[in-house]
Scaffold this active site. Structure first.
Site: not given
Length: 159
Positions: A125-127
């Site tokens: 989850p780089c978001h």
């Protein structure tokens, strides 16, 4: 050499292309198309499982992912990507937070660079990475998608 396969998913925020082999997912990226393409006839169950789990995520029924995946990158990038998975659903961290967790407070820029090279969108989850100021920062899929994903997770967070 392993044969590579592809399956696509029409999500609420655009078409997602899932690439991998018979044993592992290697890439989950947004593509700039309105509609998904035709699926291959012989899609491995791993890729179908990935697609189904992403659908569950978009339907608010999944917070973590269980299919096997692999990254291609440097040892430092792997360390950053592994730390992203530890950020809880619907929460955020800054590049600086990640650098500190890696015991290298001066690596903020390198963490940002590694984050930008993540090819496993949503699952790694780089978001969930934001600027130290609390503002949204770059996202390969577009800031509007990042904002949507963060709001989506807040909407379905189990309290």
């Amino acid at each position: 050499m392993n044969k590579h396969y592809k399956v696509e998913l029409e999500s609420p925020i655009g078409v997602i292309e899932i690439l991998g082999t018979k044993t592992v997912v290697q890439s989950i990226l947004f593509v700039d198309r309105e509609k998904k393409g035709d699926d291959q006839a012989d899609i491995p169950s791993i890729l179908l499982d990935c697609r189904d789990q992403l659908l569950e995520y978009f339907n608010g029924k999944r917070e973590t992912f269980t299919f096997p995946y692999e990254h291609s990158g440097t040892p430092f990038q792997h360390t950053v990507w592994n730390s992203l998975v530890d950020i809880p659903f619907a929460e955020t961290a800054s590049y600086r937070d990640i650098a500190i967790s890696l015991q290298n407070e001066n690596a903020v820029r390198a963490v940002g660079n590694a984050n930008g090279k993540n090819k496993l969108s949503i699952v790694v989850p780089c978001h969930r990475i934001i600027g130290s100021s609390g503002k949204l920062t770059g996202y390969a899929g577009g800031l509007w998608r990042k904002e949507w994903l963060l709001q989506h997770e807040k909407r379905f967070r189990k309290t």
